[in-house]
Scaffold this active site. Structure first.
Site, PDB file in Angstrom:
ATOM      1  N   ASP A  93       0.825  -1.211   0.000  1.00  0.00           N
ATOM      2  CA  ASP A  93       0.000   0.000   0.000  1.00  0.00           C
ATOM      3  C   ASP A  93       0.859   1.261   0.000  1.00  0.00           C
ATOM      4  O   ASP A  93       0.367   2.358   0.282  1.00  0.00           O
ATOM      5  CB  ASP A  93      -0.900   0.032   1.246  1.00  0.00           C
ATOM      6  N   ASP A 241      -5.467  -8.761  14.250  1.00  0.00           N
ATOM      7  CA  ASP A 241      -4.993 -10.112  14.546  1.00  0.00           C
ATOM      8  C   ASP A 241      -5.636 -10.671  15.812  1.00  0.00           C
ATOM      9  O   ASP A 241      -6.066 -11.827  15.858  1.00  0.00           O
ATOM     10  CB  ASP A 241      -3.473 -10.123  14.677  1.00  0.00           C
TER      11      ASP A 241
END
Length: 487
Positions: A93, A241
């Site tokens: 990105d 996560d």
């Protein structure tokens, strides 16, 4: 005035009591560790024939990592695994030079016959979670390994992790983090001690005792089906996560931690990078707690799992309590001669043992379990207490933002490829975001120094070590912020 004095002293000890509960829990984790790991049966690693090996995609999410991108990509390319079963996916990105570097290395890998794919998004929707989700939609491999850009996985990483997926109930395998630049500074040494305790004791104890623990966002392998069946990657918290880990285990998937498999990484070398990382982790855990604890308590998982999840996801509330404790401490000492005269010293000594001493014992045990030179390393453990106190403004602010539902973007931790004493981060193009806690830290450093003077003048000698610990913590973090800010 006597009523006000009593209220202040009682509030002070009430906060200490809550903190002592988390201290008792730290001892409980140690008990689980010794019961299930030190004295429990050891399982031998399963084996797989070449025909049984599953296909694997390695995902490498990048965002402006020009100093470490090549190192990371080349490290994952060097992992041993059948080429026809392995795919490397660079999820970039970036908006800077990292794009060119990543594209170049990807082309080099392709020329060497490695299946490497470069994926660049035009926007950062969902940040890291969004990148992982977009990459997942492009593959159909059975397993997905994830590494952050500052990690250098060993060549045998997949050989030691993939075999555990022979058990079809295993949804994720996490390895222990190592540190490329542990000896760079006092700050990096203390960070390594903190992480060692988290991985070696917390992960091992929770994993082997049947309680929930989490994928750490890197250095682990997920079963693709476990991700999809649990709702996929979600960017509504700063710790995607941790969020996915709890959802997957609530869905029935089993997680496994491998303490003997080490994946080296780079620790933040400047205090602002460390603050950003801690702010993100602290806020994210509270966000996940708000999001999932009601679901966890309504679920049919065992009560022991519910209680451990509550302690795990709420532990960072202690930073908010530390701020209040700092504000009340000097007044508590001043007024104690008129309130709680009898038994206050005994009570404070007991709480001190449950909180401060529990931290020392916890991290000292982790060093002893991991390193032959633990007697040298354990000297850094007392500094954890000071650093934790000094960081409480930064982290308490993160807790407050999470509690009120204030959303903030994912702020990456700048990496500079610092591996030894000769490396320097001064002058490099990335700068860590500077948070407004700097001036509050200055105020509290001065405030607690004044409190120390009050304690000495009143002859409250038993309180001096405790107050001195707070002074050291605030002065240390403020001083690092001042020095690193100038650099």
């Amino acid at each position: 005035m006597d009523t006000l004095a009593s209220i202040i002293v009682y509030c002070y000890f009430a906060i200490l009591f809550v903190l002592s509960i988390y201290g008792v829990h730290r001892y409980f984790i140690l008990l689980l560790y010794y019961k299930h790991y030190k004295h429990g049966p050891r399982e031998s690693a399963p084996t797989m024939t070449r025909e049984e090996l599953p296909s694997v995609t390695i995902q490498l999410p990048l965002y402006n990592e020009c100093y470490v991108a090549r190192r990371a990509i080349e490290a994952v390319a060097a992992i041993r695994y059948p080429k026809e079963l392995l795919r490397i996916q660079i999820l970039d990105d970036s908006t800077d030079e990292t794009q060119r570097i990543a594209r170049e290395v990807t082309e080099e890998l392709r020329r060497d016959g490695i299946r490497a794919e470069y994926v660049h998004r035009m926007d950062r929707a969902g940040f890291k979670a969004g990148a992982l989700k977009a990459g997942l939609e492009m593959i159909d491999d059975e397993l997905v390994a994830v590494f952050d850009a500052d990690f250098v996985p060993p060549a045998d990483f997949l050989e030691k992790t993939v075999v555990h997926f022979k058990d079809k109930n295993i949804g994720m395998v996490q390895t222990r983090w190592g540190y490329l630049n542990r000896e760079y500074s006092l700050l990096t040494r203390v960070q390594s001690v903190l992480l060692d305790g988290h991985f070696m004791l917390e992960h091992t104890a929770r994993s082997l005792s049947g309680r929930f623990f989490n994928f750490n966002g890197t250095g682990g392998v997920f079963r693709r089906r476990a991700i999809l069946e649990s709702g996929g990657w979600d960017g509504d918290t700063l710790t995607e996560d941790l969020d996915l880990s709890y959802r997957a285990q609530l869905s029935g998937w089993k997680f496994k931690f491998l303490p003997d498999v080490v994946c080296p990484s780079e620790l933040p070398v400047d205090i602002f990078g460390f603050k950003n990382q801690q702010h993100r982790w602290t806020k994210g855990s509270i966000q996940v707690g708000r999001k999932l604890l009601p679901t966890i308590w309504r679920s049919r998982v065992p009560l022991k799992v519910k209680f451990e999840a509550t302690f795990h996801l709420s532990a960072n509330l202690s930073y908010l309590l530390l701020v209040f404790l700092s504000a009340l401490m000097p007044f508590s000492v001043m007024f104690r001669s008129r309130a709680l005269q009898q038994g206050s010293i005994v009570w404070e000594a007991l709480v001190f043992g449950l909180t401060t001493i529990s931290i020392f014992v916890f991290y000292a045990v982790a060093q002893r379990e991991l390193y032959a030179d633990w007697r040298v390393r354990v000297r850094d453990v007392p500094l954890i207490l000071a650093l934790g106190i000094g960081m409480c403004i930064n982290n308490a602010w993160a807790v407050a933002e999470a509690l009120v539902g204030h959303n903030t973007p994912f702020v990456r931790t700048a990496k500079y490829r610092i591996e030894n004493f000769r490396d320097r981060w001064k002058g490099k193009i990335y700068r860590s975001v500077r948070r407004p806690s700097f001036f509050v830290e200055l105020f509290l450093a001065a405030y607690m120094t004044g409190a120390l003077a009050v304690v000495v003048s009143l002859g409250q000698w038993a309180a001096i070590p405790y107050v001195l610990l707070f002074v050291t913590g605030y002065v240390y973090v403020f001083a690092l912020s001042l020095i690193h800010g100038r650099q």
